[in-house]
Design an enzyme around this catalytic site. Sequence first.
Site, PDB file in Angstrom:
ATOM      1  N   ALA A   1       0.814  -1.221   0.000  1.00 35.06           N
ATOM      2  CA  ALA A   1       0.000   0.000   0.000  1.00 35.06           C
ATOM      3  C   ALA A   1       0.845   1.267   0.000  1.00 35.06           C
ATOM      4  CB  ALA A   1      -0.923  -0.012   1.212  1.00 35.06           C
ATOM      5  N   LYS A   2       2.109   1.152   0.432  1.00 37.82           N
ATOM      6  CA  LYS A   2       3.025   2.299   0.461  1.00 37.82           C
ATOM      7  C   LYS A   2       2.405   3.508   1.156  1.00 37.82           C
ATOM      8  CE  LYS A   2       5.965   0.217  -2.681  1.00 37.82           C
ATOM      9  NZ  LYS A   2       5.250  -0.943  -3.173  1.00 37.82           N
ATOM     10  N   ARG A   3       1.780   3.294   2.307  1.00 34.78           N
ATOM     11  CA  ARG A   3       1.118   4.370   3.023  1.00 34.78           C
ATOM     12  C   ARG A   3       2.099   5.145   3.904  1.00 34.78           C
ATOM     13  NH1 ARG A   3      -2.308   2.689  -0.407  1.00 34.78           N
ATOM     14  NH2 ARG A   3      -4.492   2.423   0.137  1.00 34.78           N
TER      15      ARG A   3
END
Lengths: 273, 273
Positions: B95-97
């Site tokens: 998700a690379k949040r």
Amino acid sequence: MTTQQLLEQIKLKKSFLCVGLDVDLNKIPQHLLALEDPIFEFNKAIIDATHDLCVSYKPNIAFFEAYGIKGWVALQKTINYINENYPDIFTIADAKRGDIGNTSSMYAKAFFEDLNFDSVTVAPYMGKDSVEPFLAFENKHTIMLALTSNEGAFDFQTLNVGGNELYKQVLETSKSWKNSENLMYVVGATKAEYFTAIRQIVPDSFLLVPGVGAQGGSLSEVCKYGMNDKIGLLINSSRGIIYASKEADFAEKAREEALKMQQEMQTIMADKF
Amino acid sequence: MTTQQLLEQIKLKKSFLCVGLDVDLNKIPQHLLALEDPIFEFNKAIIDATHDLCVSYKPNIAFFEAYGIKGWVALQKTINYINENYPDIFTIADAKRGDIGNTSSMYAKAFFEDLNFDSVTVAPYMGKDSVEPFLAFENKHTIMLALTSNEGAFDFQTLNVGGNELYKQVLETSKSWKNSENLMYVVGATKAEYFTAIRQIVPDSFLLVPGVGAQGGSLSEVCKYGMNDKIGLLINSSRGIIYASKEADFAEKAREEALKMQQEMQTIMADKF
């Protein structure tokens, strides 16, 4: 929406206020919880009460995703409601996305096509090919993190890279990317004195400024150092407006808070132009 | 899932393969499009065909979000299917949040509680307080970007900050964060020669390694420089496995590709242990 149209709205409304929609079910009036979609109903009431005082809404995507499918439904209803009823509003998906090219393309599709936002926030760490897929969309805007408003901003963003701080290098480098005219930048209000240097690198870009209000930033300070001759600022307030009251009068109180900010902005614009 | 349980699965299956689920409706067998939920049906078939050859699945969240509510439903069904049928699989929400603290908390809630993933990928740009909310979850893992597999990795990640490259500083700094034992890191396979230096900074951490296969990285090179005495690697392959065939035999062909990788891993493990 084009940048020119955004500027016209700012002049018309005498406001460069962005209202952040960070809807936490624990913080909204409890009577809304009995409704089928409390998140959307809350947003709708806030939007109806404030749309003439602001030029932008910024749904914070995390606060929708946390509620799973129901949250995503509320997000879709919220953006549709704005686009249908207040088409002159500049919409921001606050998502902080960024990944390899084919993945960023899918995020761009999600926010620009499926949801039809005017803009999305992205993170710069993965560089050029993680951001350019967003920039490829005409009349859509990509708002990249430069200097954020949180404490952790000082962990990496202000590190010295070859005589420059990292966030300045991020600003500088991004100017060479394809369709970089579609870039805006996130710059936190808690660091007003940094705006002078930032304006030397990106004199014409719009800056999205979180951190006024709840996080302690000063509107007048930000405007003093950050405003350019086309305004060039979108000042975000989330909690200070949407949670002004937890009672039945929440929308009315949100309007009061938004009005205070709009009036302060009107004064600043009158002084400057 | 604990790190120890993940290691036990690796030893049992003689595999440290992670299969990336990046489902693009334009790339899956066309007969699936007639079904009610083609994304889930595709994932289910891939999972059933490969679960004994890999220790992890990594749904790429962008590819679900791009399809709006239907995509989010497919994501929920996919993670539920894995958790119910193959509870020993280590699941990764790619998700690379990363955002300010209260927002990162909501993302953590989305992926760890609502969807019940074992781990999530995050971006480091916003620093400590953007990552610690993820680290606070017990027996959950936060996989932070260090050195990615794309071209843009060289825009910022390899800039020199006070004698160190930025990605090394990111690794170093993150070790001081609260609950840092819950950190893993993304390190791209296209840069195998970098693993030696990375292992000096994080000798014991698991590294999630994309970029083998479609992006050109070599499995044996990565293992040579990146493996530690507890394996310490999860090698991801997405397109090379899930799109091995676009015909009715797609799941069978996916299994063949996964088996090739598993066998190569088994040989490497036999040589090393």
